[in-house]
Design a protein around this motif. Structure first.
Motif, PDB file in Angstrom:
ATOM      1  N   ALA A 237      61.274  36.446  39.375  1.00  0.00           N
ATOM      2  CA  ALA A 237      62.635  35.910  39.346  1.00  0.00           C
ATOM      3  C   ALA A 237      62.636  34.403  39.127  1.00  0.00           C
ATOM      4  O   ALA A 237      63.573  33.856  38.543  1.00  0.00           O
ATOM      5  N   GLY A 238      61.603  33.724  39.610  1.00  0.00           N
ATOM      6  CA  GLY A 238      61.548  32.276  39.450  1.00  0.00           C
ATOM      7  C   GLY A 238      60.928  31.821  38.149  1.00  0.00           C
ATOM      8  O   GLY A 238      60.867  30.619  37.863  1.00  0.00           O
ATOM      9  N   LEU A 239      60.505  32.752  37.336  1.00  0.00           N
ATOM     10  CA  LEU A 239      59.791  32.430  36.101  1.00  0.00           C
ATOM     11  C   LEU A 239      60.711  31.741  35.101  1.00  0.00           C
ATOM     12  O   LEU A 239      61.806  32.212  34.807  1.00  0.00           O
TER      13      LEU A 239
ATOM     14  N   ARG B 233      50.067  37.141  45.596  1.00  0.00           N
ATOM     15  CA  ARG B 233      50.484  37.327  44.208  1.00  0.00           C
ATOM     16  C   ARG B 233      51.183  36.097  43.633  1.00  0.00           C
ATOM     17  O   ARG B 233      52.103  35.549  44.237  1.00  0.00           O
ATOM     18  N   LYS B 234      50.737  35.712  42.441  1.00  0.00           N
ATOM     19  CA  LYS B 234      51.333  34.584  41.734  1.00  0.00           C
ATOM     20  C   LYS B 234      51.278  34.839  40.230  1.00  0.00           C
ATOM     21  O   LYS B 234      50.473  35.634  39.747  1.00  0.00           O
ATOM     22  N   LEU B 235      52.138  34.124  39.517  1.00  0.00           N
ATOM     23  CA  LEU B 235      52.116  34.067  38.068  1.00  0.00           C
ATOM     24  C   LEU B 235      51.743  32.651  37.659  1.00  0.00           C
ATOM     25  O   LEU B 235      52.095  31.698  38.343  1.00  0.00           O
ATOM     26  N   PHE B 236      51.028  32.523  36.548  1.00  0.00           N
ATOM     27  CA  PHE B 236      50.725  31.170  36.079  1.00  0.00           C
ATOM     28  C   PHE B 236      50.642  31.152  34.564  1.00  0.00           C
ATOM     29  O   PHE B 236      50.289  32.151  33.925  1.00  0.00           O
ATOM     30  N   ALA B 237      51.002  30.001  34.010  1.00  0.00           N
ATOM     31  CA  ALA B 237      50.928  29.789  32.558  1.00  0.00           C
ATOM     32  C   ALA B 237      49.823  28.790  32.280  1.00  0.00           C
ATOM     33  O   ALA B 237      49.754  27.733  32.911  1.00  0.00           O
ATOM     34  N   GLU B 238      48.951  29.133  31.340  1.00  0.00           N
ATOM     35  CA  GLU B 238      47.854  28.247  30.987  1.00  0.00           C
ATOM     36  C   GLU B 238      47.807  28.011  29.493  1.00  0.00           C
ATOM     37  O   GLU B 238      48.486  28.686  28.712  1.00  0.00           O
TER      38      GLU B 238
ATOM     39  N   ALA C 215      56.290  40.543  33.494  1.00  0.00           N
ATOM     40  CA  ALA C 215      55.867  40.065  34.807  1.00  0.00           C
ATOM     41  C   ALA C 215      56.384  40.974  35.916  1.00  0.00           C
ATOM     42  O   ALA C 215      55.677  41.260  36.892  1.00  0.00           O
ATOM     43  N   ALA C 216      57.635  41.443  35.782  1.00  0.00           N
ATOM     44  CA  ALA C 216      58.194  42.343  36.790  1.00  0.00           C
ATOM     45  C   ALA C 216      57.399  43.641  36.853  1.00  0.00           C
ATOM     46  O   ALA C 216      57.185  44.199  37.948  1.00  0.00           O
ATOM     47  N   SER C 217      56.941  44.133  35.699  1.00  0.00           N
ATOM     48  CA  SER C 217      56.143  45.370  35.693  1.00  0.00           C
ATOM     49  C   SER C 217      54.807  45.143  36.399  1.00  0.00           C
ATOM     50  O   SER C 217      54.289  46.041  37.070  1.00  0.00           O
ATOM     51  N   TRP C 218      54.220  43.954  36.285  1.00  0.00           N
ATOM     52  CA  TRP C 218      52.969  43.657  36.980  1.00  0.00           C
ATOM     53  C   TRP C 218      53.172  43.697  38.489  1.00  0.00           C
ATOM     54  O   TRP C 218      52.328  44.196  39.220  1.00  0.00           O
ATOM     55  N   TYR C 219      54.313  43.177  38.937  1.00  0.00           N
ATOM     56  CA  TYR C 219      54.578  43.120  40.382  1.00  0.00           C
ATOM     57  C   TYR C 219      54.859  44.495  40.973  1.00  0.00           C
ATOM     58  O   TYR C 219      54.756  44.681  42.182  1.00  0.00           O
ATOM     59  N   ARG C 220      55.226  45.443  40.141  1.00  0.00           N
ATOM     60  CA  ARG C 220      55.442  46.809  40.638  1.00  0.00           C
ATOM     61  C   ARG C 220      54.132  47.581  40.759  1.00  0.00           C
ATOM     62  O   ARG C 220      54.111  48.699  41.265  1.00  0.00           O
ATOM     63  N   ARG C 221      53.057  46.987  40.299  1.00  0.00           N
ATOM     64  CA  ARG C 221      51.771  47.671  40.238  1.00  0.00           C
ATOM     65  C   ARG C 221      50.849  47.197  41.352  1.00  0.00           C
ATOM     66  O   ARG C 221      50.748  46.009  41.619  1.00  0.00           O
ATOM     67  N   ASP C 222      50.197  48.128  42.013  1.00  0.00           N
ATOM     68  CA  ASP C 222      49.131  47.796  42.968  1.00  0.00           C
ATOM     69  C   ASP C 222      47.814  48.084  42.263  1.00  0.00           C
ATOM     70  O   ASP C 222      47.369  49.230  42.204  1.00  0.00           O
ATOM     71  N   HIS C 223      47.207  47.047  41.735  1.00  0.00           N
ATOM     72  CA  HIS C 223      46.014  47.254  40.910  1.00  0.00           C
ATOM     73  C   HIS C 223      44.851  47.824  41.711  1.00  0.00           C
ATOM     74  O   HIS C 223      43.959  48.457  41.132  1.00  0.00           O
ATOM     75  N   SER C 224      44.849  47.635  43.025  1.00  0.00           N
ATOM     76  CA  SER C 224      43.754  48.171  43.837  1.00  0.00           C
ATOM     77  C   SER C 224      43.710  49.689  43.815  1.00  0.00           C
ATOM     78  O   SER C 224      42.659  50.294  44.067  1.00  0.00           O
ATOM     79  N   LEU C 225      44.850  50.326  43.517  1.00  0.00           N
ATOM     80  CA  LEU C 225      44.914  51.785  43.541  1.00  0.00           C
ATOM     81  C   LEU C 225      44.389  52.424  42.254  1.00  0.00           C
ATOM     82  O   LEU C 225      44.062  53.605  42.245  1.00  0.00           O
ATOM     83  N   VAL C 226      44.304  51.651  41.168  1.00  0.00           N
ATOM     84  CA  VAL C 226      43.939  52.224  39.873  1.00  0.00           C
ATOM     85  C   VAL C 226      42.527  52.800  39.912  1.00  0.00           C
ATOM     86  O   VAL C 226      42.278  53.926  39.464  1.00  0.00           O
ATOM     87  N   HIS C 227      41.587  52.022  40.442  1.00  0.00           N
ATOM     88  CA  HIS C 227      40.191  52.469  40.525  1.00  0.00           C
ATOM     89  C   HIS C 227      39.641  52.406  41.949  1.00  0.00           C
ATOM     90  O   HIS C 227      38.441  52.592  42.147  1.00  0.00           O
TER      91      HIS C 227
END
Length: 283
Positions: A76-78, A138-143, A116-128
């Motif tokens: 939301a702050g992006l 959790r954070k977002l960053f632009a590089e 970005a919102a779709s990433w936040y809905r995901r718990d990546h630890s559960l995938v594998h």
């Protein structure tokens, strides 16, 4: 528990055989053993794409860190309006969380926010079943975009065993081809053939052998520093006209289900991977 169940299931699907955790010998079995039983707190720092930067700086490689333009805590702050015309947006808490805004691309803040919102809905630890992702803030960053006008830079994935780089996989994006070219080299930059044969429809594009990267000595020095004390760790970097740039660390490539190795290398990498004592509390 979930981590064991999903590991057995995904291993069976990817590898075409059963996972052996009782007496692992091959590389993929040992990677899954490490994933499920070697769960030191430092691994969450490895997996956090922002926190890991401090480890790189502590190793004496601050100059290898890419420029960061902004950090946000929620989608939301992006805001991307004040960013340079080209950038990469990433989530620090999982894999495949990248938005590439290349030179000449039209701004698409709505698309960026949606991704970005779709990433936040995901718990990546559960995938594998990779526990190191669970405690990341959790954070977002632009590089900074490091590629050319249309292509990302080739990347170098340095595979380290007990703190020693053993081989490098080189990835190059080829225009108009759906999959990247991949070559393998030993630390002296001699070509090695590690992949199992692929069907014609899945074969990767053919590219010329690239010259030895000028930053190779720095690549290997950084990889040794970051992987010290780890049975296995992959250190991903770029070479920009001889300048080393750090990308990320990977503990369990493909979630541990590495199915591209030929029989010889699957066995050899297994021999290189020395497992620690199994924690007494492990199930």
């Amino acid at each position: 528990d979930w981590d064991h169940a999903v590991s057995y299931s995904r291993f069976r699907s990817a590898m075409g055989r059963e996972l052996n955790l009782d007496d692992p010998k091959l590389f993929a079995d040992k990677l899954n053993w490490l994933k499920l039983y070697d769960r030191r707190k430092i691994h969450s720092v490895f997996a956090d794409k922002l926190a890991v930067r401090q480890l790189v700086a502590d190793a004496g490689f601050s100059a290898a860190l890419n420029d960061i333009y902004a950090i946000w805590h929620t989608p939301a702050g992006l805001q991307t309006a004040n960013l340079p015309a080209a950038f990469v947006l990433k989530g620090n808490f999982g894999s495949s969380m990248n938005w590439f805004q290349k030179p000449g691309d039209q701004p698409d803040e709505a698309g960026v926010r949606k991704a970005a919102a779709s990433w936040y809905r995901r718990d990546h630890s559960l995938v594998h079943g990779e526990a190191q992702y669970r405690s990341i803030n959790r954070k977002l960053f632009a590089e900074r975009w490091l590629g050319t006008a249309s292509l990302p830079p080739p990347d170098y994935k340095i595979h380290c065993f007990d703190g020693e780089p053993r081989f490098i996989r080189y990835f190059e994006t080829v225009p108009t081809h759906p999959i990247r070219a991949i070559l393998a080299f030993d630390p002296a930059w001699n070509r090695i053939e590690m992949d199992r044969p692929r069907p014609v429809v899945a074969r990767r594009p053919v590219v010329q052998t690239p010259p030895k990267p000028r930053s190779l000595p720095d690549m290997l020095e950084l990889a040794r520093a970051l992987s010290r004390g780890e049975p296995f760790l992959r250190v991903d970097v770029f070479d920009l006209d001889g300048e080393l740039k750090f990308c990320e660390l990977t503990l369990h490539p493909d979630g541990g289900n590495v199915n591209w190795l030929n029989e010889y290398w699957e066995r050899t990498l297994g021999e290189w991977t020395c497992l620690p004592e199994k924690p007494a509390t492990s199930q």
